[in-house]
Every structure is written in structure tokens, then in C-alpha cells.
Scaffold this motif. Structure first.
Motif, PDB file in Angstrom:
ATOM      1  N   HIS A 193      70.449   1.800 -19.831  1.00 39.34           N
ATOM      2  CA  HIS A 193      71.258   0.599 -19.537  1.00 39.34           C
ATOM      3  C   HIS A 193      70.200  -0.434 -19.431  1.00 39.34           C
ATOM      4  CE1 HIS A 193      75.830   1.775 -19.264  1.00 39.34           C
ATOM      5  NE2 HIS A 193      74.787   2.745 -20.090  1.00 39.34           N
ATOM      6  N   ARG A 221      77.153  -0.366 -32.114  1.00 38.11           N
ATOM      7  CA  ARG A 221      77.226  -0.466 -30.846  1.00 38.11           C
ATOM      8  C   ARG A 221      76.521   0.927 -30.085  1.00 38.11           C
ATOM      9  NH1 ARG A 221      81.761  -3.320 -27.736  1.00 38.11           N
ATOM     10  NH2 ARG A 221      81.192  -4.939 -29.306  1.00 38.11           N
ATOM     11  N   GLU A 266      74.904   3.155 -26.994  1.00 39.09           N
ATOM     12  CA  GLU A 266      74.616   3.069 -25.562  1.00 39.09           C
ATOM     13  C   GLU A 266      73.501   4.030 -25.285  1.00 39.09           C
ATOM     14  OE1 GLU A 266      77.406   5.201 -23.139  1.00 39.09           O
ATOM     15  OE2 GLU A 266      77.168   3.907 -21.600  1.00 39.09           O
ATOM     16  N   ARG A 311      76.715  -6.723 -25.601  1.00 40.58           N
ATOM     17  CA  ARG A 311      78.144  -6.778 -25.667  1.00 40.58           C
ATOM     18  C   ARG A 311      78.767  -6.505 -24.320  1.00 40.58           C
ATOM     19  NH1 ARG A 311      79.945 -10.151 -29.961  1.00 40.58           N
ATOM     20  NH2 ARG A 311      78.430 -10.219 -31.616  1.00 40.58           N
ATOM     21  N   GLU A 312      78.299  -5.204 -23.851  1.00 41.74           N
ATOM     22  CA  GLU A 312      78.565  -4.806 -22.661  1.00 41.74           C
ATOM     23  C   GLU A 312      77.346  -4.700 -21.686  1.00 41.74           C
ATOM     24  OE1 GLU A 312      81.072  -1.194 -23.106  1.00 41.74           O
ATOM     25  OE2 GLU A 312      81.515  -1.835 -25.094  1.00 41.74           O
ATOM     26  N   LYS A 313      77.544  -4.322 -20.570  1.00 43.58           N
ATOM     27  CA  LYS A 313      76.511  -4.574 -19.529  1.00 43.58           C
ATOM     28  C   LYS A 313      75.408  -3.564 -19.943  1.00 43.58           C
ATOM     29  CE  LYS A 313      74.918  -5.588 -15.156  1.00 43.58           C
ATOM     30  NZ  LYS A 313      73.596  -6.035 -15.733  1.00 43.58           N
TER      31      LYS A 313
END
Lengths: 234, 356
Positions: free
Chosen positions: B236, B230, B232, B263-265
């Protein structure tokens, strides 16, 4: 062999079987002693011994019923068969444990002889002859019982089957008398446990009968060893 | 220490064990893994001389179990699936009996004391085995196997029926024993085998399906490594995603990369597959540092022993197979108070024959 012998002796007493066996044996032989010996005002105990044949026939299977069958049922035979000992040691350890208990039970006759000694004279030759005759008979019967026990996992089945087997052996005489073929009749009579035993109680100490009983004990123990051995191969 | 060659056990027409060969070195803990009825217990029973093999040879410490069974057996401590306990005896009486039975020459009092301490049964020595819980019975069974300090220990499902605490205790004990003994241990519980054993043999349908360390077995089945990362990005947005995928693709040894779900914003998971030889974790780290990205998660999704076990014992084809094949017809019977369901084998065979 020693370890198994000691364990079986211990098990006889912790399970209470030994007490039942000794009590029943003493009670029944006591009855025969009272009516057959004291009641007939004789110092010869032979009549008691001859009556005890049928009692021994029914009592010994109680002694031997669980010796092999329980091992198989509880899988404790796995412990014995994977231990560094031979099959003969296993079988003979159990065999001699049962035989010891039988000898203890049988030795009650020496207590009876005290009563006779009080009122008359003990006929030692006849008493010892009978005593050993019963010992040899028991030795053979126990081997038969252990053999039958090795064939099943159920101790009740083992007891009933042993009683039946011994009963058939007992009936050999009556069966033989109904057979016309002389050779078969002769063969059956020579295999008769009963007539050989009765001969002793009549005062005849026949060495060939002693050999017969010991051979029978050996052969049935041998069969038991074969059963254990065969189970591994099947 | 243990040498097994072409071992076969036949029950009638059925081969319970079919040509198994393996060796175990001194001081090794070997795990037998297999589904129920795979032939684990049969093999162990043959190793200990409880049953005889149809063909093949077993040598314990150089002694053939059929040629000199007594000598071979004196080298083995065996804990069968059902511990061979006389329930009418006390623990102490039973251990003394086994001590005599095994013709142990070690100092009786000291040796039994040591074993009882090791198995943690010292405080129940005076109790009847009948009154012990399953866990304690299992420990007495283990204690019995340890008497006379045999160089080889064979344990058939030693932790079955124990509670989690006891399982951990017994495992630690087995690990400890493995330092001085050669141990063969069977189980159908995967984590157990993985936790305790140096080497694993997977038995299925009476044959050795795999033999090696968990790692080796995994490698022999698959030659890829998979991981999920994952990462980042800075903005975003979806632009991040494409940028990251492209960057990962440039790393050496990458065979395949795919952006997974968000999975996350604004943050995505990436499934990565390598050629199996290159370790790409550092390269990924470096890539992220250079681009000022953050690694939030890195998860290796190599085959677990569980996957391997399923792959070997059930086979990869099963899902399709299960759809096309009707469920087997069962023979249901009651035997000794247990319900027994058996596949109608002959019928099944006939059908297959017909289809072919």
C-alpha cells in the motif's frame, strides 16, 4: 375504394355533419316547396328546383370541406398513400360517399311528391328530369369541392374557397353578358353550370348538359388525383 | 428483402437525402440512427412510397416501389412518426378499416384478435381513438402496421412519447416481430437501437455515415481498446505503483499504461491501452496471481454507441471548432404557433467565403 367509402359514410354520421346537411337541405327545400309549389297552387316542382341551385352551391362545400384537407392535417393521408391502393380509389371512395349523402338529401323531393299526390297529380316526367338534373349538378359540384379541399389543410379555408369557386361558376352567365368578344362570351356561356341546370328545370332534358356535368365531375376528380400525385414529387 | 440504391431526395436546392444505398436481409432488424433532421423520416417515407425519390431505386421484396407501387406497398407495414389514426373512430372500427384498406385475406376476426393481443390493445377495442393516451395511440398505430402480416415492417420512432415501461414492452415486441419480419426502425435514442437492432445505419446530413453492427462501427472508428484496472499491491505504498506499472508494461499487446489517481488508500487505478487485437485480461489476472496482488476492479472503456454517434455526427473537431467559431446567427420566426430558429445559412456561407 369500398373501405374508404364506408369510412367516409361512417364519419359523416359520427361527426354529425350528415344530420346538419340533411336537416338544412330539407328545411330550405321545404321552404321553397311550400312557397313555390304549394303556395302557388301548382303540382310542378320546377320552381323549387331552380331556387335550390344557390342552396346546393353553398351546402356542398360543407359536405366536401374536410374530405381531403383533414387527411393532410392529421397526417392520416400517410396511412392511405402507403396502403396498397391507387390514388383513384382514394379520391373516388370519398367522392361517392359525398355523392351518396347528397342523393339521400335530394330524395326528400319524393316525400314532397306524396303531398302533391294527395291534392293533385304528380308530374313525374318533370320531377324525375329535375331530380336527375340536380343529381348531375351535385356530382359536378362535389368533385369541385373535393378538388379545392385537396389544396389546403384547413377545412374552413376549403369550404370558403369552394363556395367562392362555385359562386364564380354561377356568375359566368352574368359575366358573359358583359363581354363583347363573341368567342369568349360563347365559351363562357358553354361553361355555365347555371344556364345548363336551369334548362332542365324548364323541362328540357339536354343530353349534352348531362355529358357536361359528368365530364366536369371527371375532370375535377382527375385534378384531385394529380394534386395527390404531385405532392409526392414535390 | 429491401434494396436501396443511390437514393436522393431533393427539396428545392436542399438535398434531404443524398445518395443513400443499403440492403436489408430477410429477418433482420435494422436501426436507423441519426440526429433530428438527418433524413431518417424522409428515407422511410420514400421506402413506403409516401413520397417519391428524386433519383435512385427502392426494391421491396424484388418489386420496385415506383414501377409497381401497389404490389410493393402490400409487402410493407408502416408506422409513421405520427400514427395515421382517425380519432373519430373506435379502435375496432379503425382496425377493420385498415383491414379492408389493405385488402387482407386472412380471417378477419382471428387476425385482428391476434394483433390486438400482440399489441395489448384488446381491452380498448371499443373506445374512441380520440380518448386514448399517447402510448395506446402508438400501439394502435403499430397494430395497424401489422395488419395483413407484411413481411417488411417500417417503424419511424416507435417508442417516442411512451413511458419507460411501455418502451420496454414495445422493444420486446419489436424483437419478437423481428423473428418473422424484416424490420427497419428509426430512432435518435441510442440504447434503444443498441438493444433491439442487429445492424445499425447511422445517417447524418442525408448520407450514410456508418453501416454495421455496433461493434463493427466502433472498430472502424477506433482500433484500440482501453480499460481501467484497480490493483491492490502488498505494501500500500508508492513503490507498489511503480512495480505494478512495470509489470503491466511487460504484458504482450500493451501499448500504453499510466497510473491514475489514488482511489483508495495506497491503491491506484491504472489506465491501459492495448493494440486492439490482444485480449489482455487473462494475462493481467495471471500477473496479479503470481505477484500476490488483488484486482479490485476491471472496467473496459471501449467506445459506447454514444461516443460513436457523437464522433460521427458531430465530428472529433468540434471542441476546437466551437471555440474558434462564433455561435451561428439565428433567424427566429413563429410558424404555426411554434418557435422556429434557423441558422442564417447564406450569411454564414458568405463569412466562410470571406475567410478563405
Amino acid at each position: 375504394m369500398g373501405a374508404i367509402y364506408r369510412r367516409e359514410m361512417g364519419a359523416f354520421f359520427t361527426s354529425g355533419l350528415a344530420y346538419v346537411f340533411l336537416t338544412v337541405f330539407t328545411l330550405l327545400s321545404g321552404i321553397f316547396f311550400f312557397f313555390g309549389v304549394i303556395g302557388s297552387a301548382t303540382s310542378n316542382m320546377s320552381s323549387m328546383f331552380s331556387s335550390m341551385f344557390i342552396i346546393v352551391l353553398f351546402l356542398i362545400p360543407i359536405l366536401t370541406m374536410k374530405l381531403m384537407s383533414e387527411e393532410k392535417k392529421n397526417r392520416t393521408d400517410q396511412g392511405l398513400l402507403t396502403a396498397p391502393i391507387g390514388l383513384w380509389s382514394i379520391v373516388l371512395g370519398k367522392y361517392f360517399a359525398a355523392l351518396t349523402l347528397f342523393v339521400i338529401a335530394e330524395s326528400v323531393v319524393f316525400i314532397y311528391s306524396i303531398f302533391i299526390a294527395v291534392y293533385g297529380e304528380v308530374q313525374w316526367a318533370s320531377l324525375l328530369g329535375n331530380y336527375f338534373a340536380m343529381l348531375f349538378l351535385g356530382a359536378a359540384f362535389i368533385a369541385v369541392g373535393i378538388f379545392v379541399s385537396s389544396l389546403t389543410e384547413n377545412q374552413m379555408a376549403s369550404a370558403v374557397a369552394s363556395m367562392l369557386t362555385l359562386f364564380v361558376l354561377y356568375l359566368f352567365d352574368s359575366l358573359a353578358s358583359n363581354i363583347e368578344n363573341e368567342t369568349i362570351q360563347k365559351a363562357m356561356l358553354s361553361l355555365s353550370f347555371y344556364s345548363r341546370y336551369i334548362e332542365f328545370t324548364q323541362g328540357v332534358f339536354n343530353l349534352s348538359s348531362v355529358v357536361f356535368f359528368i365530364s366536369a365531375a371527371f375532370i375535377f376528380n382527375f385534378f384531385t388525383v394529380r394534386v395527390l400525385d404531385k405532392r409526392r414529387w414535390s | 428483402m429491401i434494396e436501396v440504391k443511390n437514393l436522393v431526395k431533393r427539396y428545392g436546392d436542399k438535398k434531404a437525402v443524398n445518395d443513400i444505398s443499403f440492403t436489408v436481409e430477410k429477418g433482420e432488424i435494422l436501426g436507423f440512427l441519426g440526429p433530428n433532421g438527418a433524413g431518417k423520416s424522409t428515407t422511410m417515407n420514400m421506402l413506403t412510397g409516401y413520397i417519391s425519390s428524386t433519383s435512385g431505386s427502392i426494391k421491396i421484396n424484388g418489386v420496385d416501389i415506383l414501377e409497381d407501387p401497389i404490389k410493393a406497398k402490400s409487402n410493407i407495414g408502416y408506422l409513421p412518426e405520427i400514427p395515421p389514426l382517425y380519432v373519430d373512430m373506435t379502435v375496432d372500427g379503425y382496425l377493420n378499416f385498415m383491414y379492408d384498406l389493405k385488402k387482407c385475406k386472412l380471417s378477419r376476426k382471428k387476425h385482428l384478435e391476434e394483433i390486438c393481443n400482440l399489441c395489448k390493445i384488446s381491452h380498448v377495442r371499443g373506445r374512441l381513438i380520440r380518448n386514448l393516451s399517447k402510448g395506446y395511440k402508438q400501439r394502435v398505430g403499430l397494430a395497424q402496421a401489422l395488419i395483413n402480416n407484411p413481411p417488411v415492417l417500417i417503424l419511424d420512432e416507435p417508442t417516442v412519447g411512451l413511458d419507460p415501461n411501455q418502451i420496454i414492452e414495445i422493444r420486446t415486441l419489436i424483437k419478437k416481430l423481428g423473428k418473422n419480419h424484416t424490420v427497419i426502425l428509426s430512432s435518435h435514442i441510442l440504447p434503444e437501437i443498441q438493444a433491439v437492432c442487429d445492424r445499425i445505419i447511422i445517417i447524418n446530413k442525408g448520407v450514410v455515415a456508418a453501416n454495421g453492427t455496433a461493434h463493427e462501427i466502433a472498430e472502424s472508428i477506433t482500433n484500440q481498446h482501453k480499460m481501467t484496472i484497480r490493483i491492490e499491491g502488498k505494501t500500500h505504498t508508492k513503490a507498489d505503483k511503480d512495480e505494478i506499472v512495470n509489470a503491466i508494461k511487460k504484458i504482450d499487446g500493451i501499448k500504453y499504461v499510466r497510473a491514475d489517481m489514488e482511489r483508495e488508500k495506497g491503491i491506484y487505478d491504472y489506465d491501459v491501452e492495448t493494440d486492439g487485437k490482444t485480449d489482455i485480461r487473462r494475462a493481467i489476472n495471471l500477473m496479479c496471481r503470481e505477484n500476490d496482488w488483488n484486482i479490485l476492479m476491471l472496467q473496459l472503456s471501449d467506445l459506447t454507441l454514444e461516443d460513436i454517434f457523437l464522433k460521427i455526427t458531430v465530428g472529433d473537431v468540434v471542441p476546437e471548432d466551437a471555440v474558434s467559431k462564433p455561435s451561428p446567427e439565428l433567424d427566429i420566426s413563429v410558424q404555426d404557433g411554434e418557435l422556429i430558429a434557423e441558422e442564417k445559412l447564406s450569411l454564414d456561407k458568405d463569412k466562410k467565403g470571406g475567410e478563405e
